[in-house]
Design a protein around this motif. Structure first.
Motif, PDB file in Angstrom:
ATOM      1  N   GLU A  64       0.847  -1.183   0.000  1.00 19.39           N
ATOM      2  CA  GLU A  64       0.000   0.000   0.000  1.00 19.39           C
ATOM      3  C   GLU A  64       0.883   1.235   0.000  1.00 19.39           C
ATOM      4  OE1 GLU A  64      -1.007   0.616   4.701  1.00 19.39           O
ATOM      5  OE2 GLU A  64      -2.266  -0.770   3.567  1.00 19.39           O
ATOM      6  N   ALA A  65       0.331   2.335  -0.512  1.00 20.38           N
ATOM      7  CA  ALA A  65       1.124   3.549  -0.678  1.00 20.38           C
ATOM      8  C   ALA A  65       1.470   4.176   0.669  1.00 20.38           C
ATOM      9  CB  ALA A  65       0.369   4.551  -1.541  1.00 20.38           C
ATOM     10  N   TRP A  99      11.861   0.586   0.449  1.00 16.66           N
ATOM     11  CA  TRP A  99      11.072   1.332   1.428  1.00 16.66           C
ATOM     12  C   TRP A  99      11.403   0.966   2.869  1.00 16.66           C
ATOM     13  CZ3 TRP A  99       8.864   5.446  -0.450  1.00 16.66           C
ATOM     14  CH2 TRP A  99       8.543   5.478  -1.809  1.00 16.66           C
ATOM     15  N   SER A 108       7.993  -1.029  -5.570  1.00 11.96           N
ATOM     16  CA  SER A 108       6.727  -0.284  -5.505  1.00 11.96           C
ATOM     17  C   SER A 108       5.667  -0.845  -6.444  1.00 11.96           C
ATOM     18  CB  SER A 108       6.976   1.190  -5.868  1.00 11.96           C
ATOM     19  OG  SER A 108       8.033   1.748  -5.130  1.00 11.96           O
ATOM     20  N   VAL A 149       1.914  -1.371  -5.964  1.00 12.89           N
ATOM     21  CA  VAL A 149       1.090  -0.166  -5.814  1.00 12.89           C
ATOM     22  C   VAL A 149       1.345   0.681  -7.063  1.00 12.89           C
ATOM     23  CG1 VAL A 149       0.485   1.773  -4.312  1.00 12.89           C
ATOM     24  CG2 VAL A 149       1.491  -0.305  -3.336  1.00 12.89           C
ATOM     25  N   LEU A 153       2.208   4.385  -6.912  1.00 12.52           N
ATOM     26  CA  LEU A 153       3.499   4.649  -6.272  1.00 12.52           C
ATOM     27  C   LEU A 153       4.642   4.376  -7.244  1.00 12.52           C
ATOM     28  CD1 LEU A 153       5.120   5.361  -3.728  1.00 12.52           C
ATOM     29  CD2 LEU A 153       4.975   2.947  -3.066  1.00 12.52           C
ATOM     30  N   ARG A 182       4.890   7.181  -9.527  1.00 14.60           N
ATOM     31  CA  ARG A 182       5.477   8.366  -8.877  1.00 14.60           C
ATOM     32  C   ARG A 182       6.993   8.254  -8.847  1.00 14.60           C
ATOM     33  NH1 ARG A 182       3.793  12.481  -5.146  1.00 14.60           N
ATOM     34  NH2 ARG A 182       5.518  13.991  -5.158  1.00 14.60           N
TER      35      ARG A 182
END
Length: 285
Positions: free
Chosen positions: A122-123, A190, A222, A225, A228, A231
């Motif tokens: 999840e973001a 992350w 990522s 998601v 994400l 991004r």
């Protein structure tokens, strides 16, 4: 004193006793660990000390320690313009039973908690200011100089490794020769960044690598998601548009789609689609 494990058996610090290791480091660094702060991973353990610092302890086989040494966190302390915890000192000792070394590095505490696991489902809640600090640190890192070689997954990244990973997974008549090697974190995901304040930590594997390795690694972590992942590509647009960045995209995809691919990995289809598009782009260059 070391872990009591049979010679040749893989050590997993998530499930095996680490009490003796923690006690040894406490004596060496003259501190005490807060028991409720201990974080255990497969080959490392971390904990907060009574002087409000953090100690990360890692075990590494000798054949995974290159001629450049095993001092990534210490050497990273010399880097400028990067948001990272200050390094305070270390202790290193050989394993008494196997061809391995232990190392404990003490650093300042992180300014926030790790954002998540290596691969997100999840973001995360990060601000535009966070992304600006993220980009500033990665840009500052790539502009510096080092003789170190990045060791993602503890293996030195070389032209041969890049070619073997890509050719072993993807067909196509395109050149896999890397043009630009720059300093990289080598394990950007992350789990190694904090929020709400940006900070990049776990510098054990940093060194020169093809441009775009860090960006592609974070993008790959990522992919579950989609917004994400998009991004990350927007923020690191220059890396992904470079030829080396495209090779690193395939390199990252090879870890998802290669021989060890997990059939339930939610990133499979997105990685497959990106790999196909990237190969087309490389063939058109």
């Amino acid at each position: 004193m070391t872990l009591s494990v049979p010679t040749g058996r893989a050590v997993d610090l998530r499930v095996q006793s680490v009490d003796e290791i923690l006690e040894r480091v406490e004596r060496s660094l003259q501190t005490r660990f807060a028991p409720d702060t201990v974080v255990r991973k497969r080959r490392s353990v971390g904990a907060r000390t009574d002087r409000d610092t953090w100690v990360r302890i890692e075990r590494r086989l000798l054949d995974k320690i290159s001629d450049q040494g095993w001092n990534g966190t210490e050497r990273a302390a010399r880097l400028t313009g990067i948001a990272q915890p200050a390094w305070q000192g270390c202790v290193v000792w050989p394993d008494a039973e196997e061809a391995a070394m232990w190392r404990a590095d003490e650093t300042d505490l992180l300014p926030g908690g790790p954002i998540g696991t290596a691969v997100l489902s999840e973001a995360p809640q990060v601000s535009d200011a966070w992304w600006r600090a993220f980009n500033a640190s990665l840009d500052a890192l790539s502009a510096q100089n080092t003789s170190r070689v990045a060791t993602p997954d503890t293996e030195a990244i070389t032209q041969d490794l890049v070619t073997a990973a890509i050719r072993g997974t993807f067909p196509g008549s395109f050149d896999t020769t890397v043009e630009e090697w720059v300093p990289t974190h080598g394990d950007l995901n992350w789990a190694n960044m904090t929020a709400p304040t940006f900070c990049l930590f776990d510098w054990e594997d940093w060194g020169n690598a093809p441009r775009g390795l860090d960006s592609a690694s974070l993008w790959a972590s990522s992919l579950a998601v989609p917004a994400l992942a998009d991004r990350v590509r927007r923020e690191r647009h220059a890396d992904f548009e470079s030829r080396d960045g495209k090779l690193m995209t395939l390199f990252a995809c090879s870890k998802i789609l290669g021989p060890d691919a997990h059939p339930q990995d939610p990133r499979l289809e997105a990685a497959r689609q990106m790999a196909e598009q990237t190969i087309q782009d490389l063939q058109a260059d």
